[in-house]
Design a protein around this motif. Structure first.
Motif, short mmCIF file in Angstrom:
data_model
loop_
_atom_site.label_atom_id
_atom_site.label_comp_id
_atom_site.label_asym_id
_atom_site.label_seq_id
_atom_site.Cartn_x
_atom_site.Cartn_y
_atom_site.Cartn_z
N LEU A 68 0.91 -1.24 0.04
CA LEU A 68 -0.24 -0.03 -0.01
C LEU A 68 1.05 1.20 0.23
CD1 LEU A 68 -2.87 1.25 0.27
CD2 LEU A 68 -2.68 1.05 2.69
N VAL A 69 2.09 1.29 0.81
CA VAL A 69 2.82 2.32 0.74
C VAL A 69 4.12 2.35 -0.11
CG1 VAL A 69 2.19 2.74 3.24
CG2 VAL A 69 4.16 1.68 2.70
N GLY A 70 3.87 1.41 -1.06
CA GLY A 70 5.09 1.28 -1.97
C GLY A 70 6.33 0.90 -1.42
N LEU A 71 6.47 0.20 -0.34
CA LEU A 71 7.95 -0.13 0.29
C LEU A 71 8.18 -1.36 -0.23
CD1 LEU A 71 9.82 1.16 2.04
CD2 LEU A 71 8.83 0.31 4.03
N ASP A 72 9.31 -1.69 -0.73
CA ASP A 72 10.10 -2.93 -0.77
C ASP A 72 11.54 -2.91 -0.49
OD1 ASP A 72 10.64 -5.39 -1.93
OD2 ASP A 72 10.57 -4.88 -3.79
N VAL A 73 11.90 -3.35 0.57
CA VAL A 73 13.45 -2.99 1.18
C VAL A 73 13.99 -4.36 1.50
CG1 VAL A 73 12.83 -0.70 2.01
CG2 VAL A 73 12.42 -2.70 3.55
N ASP A 74 15.09 -4.41 1.66
CA ASP A 74 16.01 -5.62 1.96
C ASP A 74 15.57 -5.85 3.57
OD1 ASP A 74 17.52 -7.45 3.09
OD2 ASP A 74 19.42 -6.75 2.00
N ARG B 169 -1.65 9.42 1.06
CA ARG B 169 -2.85 9.55 0.30
C ARG B 169 -3.45 8.28 -0.06
NH1 ARG B 169 -3.84 14.96 -0.87
NH2 ARG B 169 -2.04 16.49 -0.58
N GLU B 170 -2.52 7.55 -0.29
CA GLU B 170 -2.93 6.06 -0.78
C GLU B 170 -3.67 5.34 0.30
OE1 GLU B 170 -2.73 4.33 -3.85
OE2 GLU B 170 -2.20 6.34 -4.45
N VAL B 171 -3.13 5.53 1.53
CA VAL B 171 -3.73 4.85 2.83
C VAL B 171 -5.32 5.49 2.76
CG1 VAL B 171 -3.82 4.66 5.12
CG2 VAL B 171 -1.77 4.51 4.08
N THR B 172 -5.73 6.75 2.62
CA THR B 172 -6.76 7.08 2.62
C THR B 172 -7.94 6.88 1.57
OG1 THR B 172 -6.43 9.09 1.53
CG2 THR B 172 -6.03 9.33 3.58
N ARG B 173 -7.34 6.43 0.24
CA ARG B 173 -7.69 5.53 -0.79
C ARG B 173 -8.59 4.59 -0.45
NH1 ARG B 173 -3.70 8.31 -4.06
NH2 ARG B 173 -4.62 10.01 -4.77
#
Length: 226
Positions: free
Chosen positions: A123-129, A180-184
């Motif tokens: 949702l928040v666009g997070l892709d980390v090691d 803003r994505e979270v509110t969507r």
């Protein structure tokens, strides 16, 4: 994932910290599923207001309802509805933990399943090691991780303190876009910042009115548990 967000309505509320009243005479309205930003300089009461709105600091005067539940009487209920992603100081991710440890800890504490946590990260666009220490991540990714973990259990709302602290301009833009994505998905988001973000957003500016020293009336209201 879709969430039925919480609405908030306040009239004439005030809160008091160790050094006296931190904000007073505050009216606000937060629509379900909206992004509301509390702005103001350091020391203006931004964190205190977030604490109040998620049921973790008592108001001393005024009327406040979160999703129809009056505060402070229904604070326990509100704490389940509105979850903190970050509140400073005291509610932040542990810098010495690895990303995977933070994810596992949140799953165990909140009872959230793995799929929901993965959706929160997406949702928040997070892709980390996930083997990295949280303290090794860029500041915006540390905050995005905190937001993802708070949003994963699908509460009615989250609060996020100091969104712009220590971030570059591009980092701020990335975090605001994620919120803003979270509110969507219907979730209510209340964030604090020194300045308002660009775009259409509900803004609560502090300080409001005039700060004042606690009076006998306020002291009595506090003792009465209002």
């Amino acid at each position: 994932m879709y969430v039925l967000g919480a609405g908030i309505l306040a009239h004439g509320i005030a809160a008091k910290g160790p050094e006296g009243v931190v904000f007073a005479n505050l009216d606000l309205r937060v629509e379900p599923g909206s992004l509301t930003v509390v702005t103001g300089p350091s020391g203006s009461g931004r964190t205190s207001l977030l604490l109040v709105l998620c049921g973790r600091l008592r108001i001393i005067t005024g009327e406040l309802e979160v999703d129809g539940f009056p505060l402070p009487r229904k604070a326990r209920k509100v704490r389940k509805l509105i979850r903190p992603a970050r509140l400073r100081p005291g509610c932040e991710l542990e810098q010495r933990h690895r990303v995977r440890e933070a994810i596992t800890e949140r799953r165990l504490i909140s009872g959230t399943n793995k799929a929901s946590l993965e959706l929160g990260l997406e949702l928040v666009g997070l892709d980390v090691d996930r083997s990295m220490l949280i303290g090794e991540l860029p500041a915006e990714e540390q905050l995005l991780l905190a937001v993802a973990l708070a949003a994963a259990p699908a509460p009615a709302g989250i609060v996020v303190d100091d969104v712009d602290a220590g971030l570059t301009q591009s980092g701020r833009a990335r975090v605001w876009a994620a919120l803003r994505e979270v509110t969507r998905i219907g979730m209510t988001v209340i964030a604090s910042s020194t300045d308002r973000p660009p775009g259409d957003v509900n803004v609560v500016r502090l300080p409001v009115g005039r700060f004042y020293e606690p009076t006998a009336e306020i002291e009595l209201a506090e003792k009465a548990g209002r």
